[in-house]
Design a protein around this motif. Structure first.
Motif, PDB file in Angstrom:
ATOM      1  N   ALA A   3      -6.436  -0.063  -6.171  1.00  0.00           N
ATOM      2  CA  ALA A   3      -6.654   0.111  -7.613  1.00  0.00           C
ATOM      3  C   ALA A   3      -8.144   0.132  -7.946  1.00  0.00           C
ATOM      4  N   ALA A   4      -8.909  -0.749  -7.312  1.00  0.00           N
ATOM      5  CA  ALA A   4     -10.356  -0.807  -7.551  1.00  0.00           C
ATOM      6  C   ALA A   4     -11.036   0.468  -7.058  1.00  0.00           C
ATOM      7  N   ALA A   5     -10.602   0.986  -5.899  1.00  0.00           N
ATOM      8  CA  ALA A   5     -11.180   2.213  -5.346  1.00  0.00           C
ATOM      9  C   ALA A   5     -10.883   3.413  -6.247  1.00  0.00           C
ATOM     10  N   VAL A   6      -9.675   3.474  -6.780  1.00  0.00           N
ATOM     11  CA  VAL A   6      -9.294   4.565  -7.690  1.00  0.00           C
ATOM     12  C   VAL A   6     -10.168   4.551  -8.935  1.00  0.00           C
ATOM     13  N   ARG A   7     -10.417   3.345  -9.451  1.00  0.00           N
ATOM     14  CA  ARG A   7     -11.276   3.225 -10.638  1.00  0.00           C
ATOM     15  C   ARG A   7     -12.714   3.629 -10.324  1.00  0.00           C
ATOM     16  N   GLN A   8     -13.172   3.305  -9.138  1.00  0.00           N
ATOM     17  CA  GLN A   8     -14.571   3.513  -8.765  1.00  0.00           C
ATOM     18  C   GLN A   8     -14.899   4.967  -8.423  1.00  0.00           C
ATOM     19  N   SER A   9     -13.981   5.647  -7.743  1.00  0.00           N
ATOM     20  CA  SER A   9     -14.292   6.967  -7.197  1.00  0.00           C
ATOM     21  C   SER A   9     -14.021   8.102  -8.185  1.00  0.00           C
ATOM     22  N   ALA A  10     -14.917   9.077  -8.171  1.00  0.00           N
ATOM     23  CA  ALA A  10     -14.717  10.283  -8.977  1.00  0.00           C
ATOM     24  C   ALA A  10     -13.848  11.297  -8.239  1.00  0.00           C
ATOM     25  N   LEU A  11     -13.617  11.069  -6.949  1.00  0.00           N
ATOM     26  CA  LEU A  11     -12.815  11.979  -6.127  1.00  0.00           C
ATOM     27  C   LEU A  11     -11.349  11.546  -6.101  1.00  0.00           C
ATOM     28  N   PRO A  12     -10.425  12.505  -5.939  1.00  0.00           N
ATOM     29  CA  PRO A  12      -9.017  12.134  -5.759  1.00  0.00           C
ATOM     30  C   PRO A  12      -8.858  11.279  -4.507  1.00  0.00           C
ATOM     31  N   ILE A  13      -8.042  10.253  -4.596  1.00  0.00           N
ATOM     32  CA  ILE A  13      -7.795   9.373  -3.449  1.00  0.00           C
ATOM     33  C   ILE A  13      -6.346   9.502  -2.994  1.00  0.00           C
ATOM     34  N   VAL A  14      -6.193   9.619  -1.679  1.00  0.00           N
ATOM     35  CA  VAL A  14      -4.877   9.605  -1.050  1.00  0.00           C
ATOM     36  C   VAL A  14      -4.745   8.285  -0.300  1.00  0.00           C
ATOM     37  N   ALA A  15      -3.701   7.543  -0.606  1.00  0.00           N
ATOM     38  CA  ALA A  15      -3.464   6.257   0.055  1.00  0.00           C
ATOM     39  C   ALA A  15      -2.644   6.467   1.321  1.00  0.00           C
ATOM     40  N   ILE A  16      -3.027   5.788   2.405  1.00  0.00           N
ATOM     41  CA  ILE A  16      -2.276   5.893   3.655  1.00  0.00           C
ATOM     42  C   ILE A  16      -2.200   4.533   4.342  1.00  0.00           C
ATOM     43  N   GLY A  17      -1.085   4.313   5.034  1.00  0.00           N
ATOM     44  CA  GLY A  17      -0.946   3.094   5.819  1.00  0.00           C
ATOM     45  C   GLY A  17       0.149   2.181   5.325  1.00  0.00           C
ATOM     46  N   GLY A  18       1.274   2.189   6.008  1.00  0.00           N
ATOM     47  CA  GLY A  18       2.355   1.260   5.703  1.00  0.00           C
ATOM     48  C   GLY A  18       3.072   1.521   4.389  1.00  0.00           C
ATOM     49  N   ILE A  19       3.006   2.742   3.878  1.00  0.00           N
ATOM     50  CA  ILE A  19       3.639   3.056   2.589  1.00  0.00           C
ATOM     51  C   ILE A  19       5.076   3.511   2.814  1.00  0.00           C
ATOM     52  N   ASN A  20       5.980   2.956   2.022  1.00  0.00           N
ATOM     53  CA  ASN A  20       7.391   3.335   2.091  1.00  0.00           C
ATOM     54  C   ASN A  20       8.040   3.103   0.729  1.00  0.00           C
ATOM     55  N   ALA A  21       9.345   3.295   0.662  1.00  0.00           N
ATOM     56  CA  ALA A  21      10.058   3.203  -0.619  1.00  0.00           C
ATOM     57  C   ALA A  21       9.926   1.825  -1.267  1.00  0.00           C
ATOM     58  N   THR A  22       9.725   0.779  -0.468  1.00  0.00           N
ATOM     59  CA  THR A  22       9.692  -0.575  -1.025  1.00  0.00           C
ATOM     60  C   THR A  22       8.388  -0.893  -1.756  1.00  0.00           C
ATOM     61  N   ASN A  23       7.296  -0.227  -1.380  1.00  0.00           N
ATOM     62  CA  ASN A  23       6.015  -0.509  -2.040  1.00  0.00           C
ATOM     63  C   ASN A  23       5.442   0.693  -2.798  1.00  0.00           C
ATOM     64  N   LEU A  24       6.201   1.781  -2.852  1.00  0.00           N
ATOM     65  CA  LEU A  24       5.703   3.014  -3.452  1.00  0.00           C
ATOM     66  C   LEU A  24       5.414   2.875  -4.942  1.00  0.00           C
ATOM     67  N   ASP A  25       6.249   2.140  -5.655  1.00  0.00           N
ATOM     68  CA  ASP A  25       6.025   1.967  -7.092  1.00  0.00           C
ATOM     69  C   ASP A  25       4.693   1.264  -7.358  1.00  0.00           C
ATOM     70  N   ALA A  26       4.411   0.227  -6.578  1.00  0.00           N
ATOM     71  CA  ALA A  26       3.151  -0.506  -6.741  1.00  0.00           C
ATOM     72  C   ALA A  26       1.961   0.380  -6.401  1.00  0.00           C
ATOM     73  N   ILE A  27       2.092   1.195  -5.358  1.00  0.00           N
ATOM     74  CA  ILE A  27       1.035   2.140  -4.975  1.00  0.00           C
ATOM     75  C   ILE A  27       0.784   3.128  -6.108  1.00  0.00           C
ATOM     76  N   SER A  28       1.856   3.716  -6.626  1.00  0.00           N
ATOM     77  CA  SER A  28       1.746   4.735  -7.680  1.00  0.00           C
ATOM     78  C   SER A  28       1.141   4.170  -8.955  1.00  0.00           C
ATOM     79  N   SER A  29       1.392   2.892  -9.211  1.00  0.00           N
ATOM     80  CA  SER A  29       0.912   2.260 -10.447  1.00  0.00           C
ATOM     81  C   SER A  29      -0.614   2.187 -10.507  1.00  0.00           C
ATOM     82  N   THR A  30      -1.286   2.376  -9.371  1.00  0.00           N
ATOM     83  CA  THR A  30      -2.754   2.327  -9.339  1.00  0.00           C
ATOM     84  C   THR A  30      -3.375   3.619  -9.880  1.00  0.00           C
ATOM     85  N   GLY A  31      -2.560   4.656 -10.056  1.00  0.00           N
ATOM     86  CA  GLY A  31      -3.090   5.945 -10.497  1.00  0.00           C
ATOM     87  C   GLY A  31      -3.637   6.790  -9.367  1.00  0.00           C
ATOM     88  N   VAL A  32      -3.322   6.423  -8.129  1.00  0.00           N
ATOM     89  CA  VAL A  32      -3.792   7.159  -6.955  1.00  0.00           C
ATOM     90  C   VAL A  32      -3.272   8.601  -7.002  1.00  0.00           C
TER      91      VAL A  32
END
Length: 206
Positions: free
Chosen positions: A148-177
């Protein structure tokens, strides 16, 4: 359209037939970008697999990104390259591939995130959000707060990777990534097509 929305990263341990099946099914299921990642094969095999994936993606509108190797990307006329921190310098890669192709860079710590803002990049891959068996040399586990902090900081689009699946996807998406990159959740699914469809629907609705 956001090309980073559902970003498939292939598993180089899968044979060519499995690779082609996974990519075809995943694209049918809604994957919006495919990165061919080959850490254990020689260049000839890399090119062979890249051409096979490119043929599958033909006419789909889904970009083909080559991991690490600018030479392979140029050889097969891929849509872009994704570099790691120890790969070819970004400025040189940009000169070689031109302005029209996509160029991404893996970011593993806060200093790299700051430096990336001054590089000729299209997007960043933040790695790793969570620990994962497909990436053993993790320097930092960002977690939801770090993402979430990286998304706020960067002017570039960010793609999140590493250990992402259906159980944590909502929390990932909530960051605005901008996007999520997945390996196991699609490549190792019983039905890559069904997995991609379900993940994309969850992503859009979260």
């Amino acid at each position: 359209m956001n090309p980073y929305q559902l970003y498939l990263v292939t598993d180089d341990r899968q044979d060519l037939h499995t690779l082609k099946t996974v990519v075809a099914e995943a694209v049918a299921g809604g994957v919006t970008m495919v990165q061919l990642r080959e850490k254990h094969n020689d260049v000839r095999t890399f090119i062979e697999r890249a051409l096979a994936v490119k043929e599958i993606l033909q006419g789909s509108g889904v970009p083909l990104i080559i991991n690490d190797r600018v030479d392979v990307a140029l050889a097969v006329d891929a849509d872009g390259v994704h570099l790691g921190q120890s790969d070819m310098p970004v400025a040189l890669a940009r000169r070689l591939i031109g302005q029209e192709k996509l160029l991404g860079l893996s970011i593993e710590n806060k200093q790299q995130l700051i430096e990336a803002e001054f590089l000729p990049l299209d997007y960043l891959g933040l790695s790793a959000i969570f620990a994962t068996p497909t990436k053993t040399n993790i320097n930092r586990e960002w977690g939801i707060a770090g993402l979430a902090a990286a998304v706020r900081q960067s002017a570039l689009p960010i793609v999140a990777i590493g250990g992402i699946n259906a159980t944590n996807l909502d929390a990932i998406s909530s960051t605005g990534v901008a996007g999520i990159a997945l390996v196991s959740a699609i490549c190792h699914a019983e039905s890559p097509r069904a997995a991609a469809t379900k993940l994309l629907l969850q992503r859009v609705n979260s």
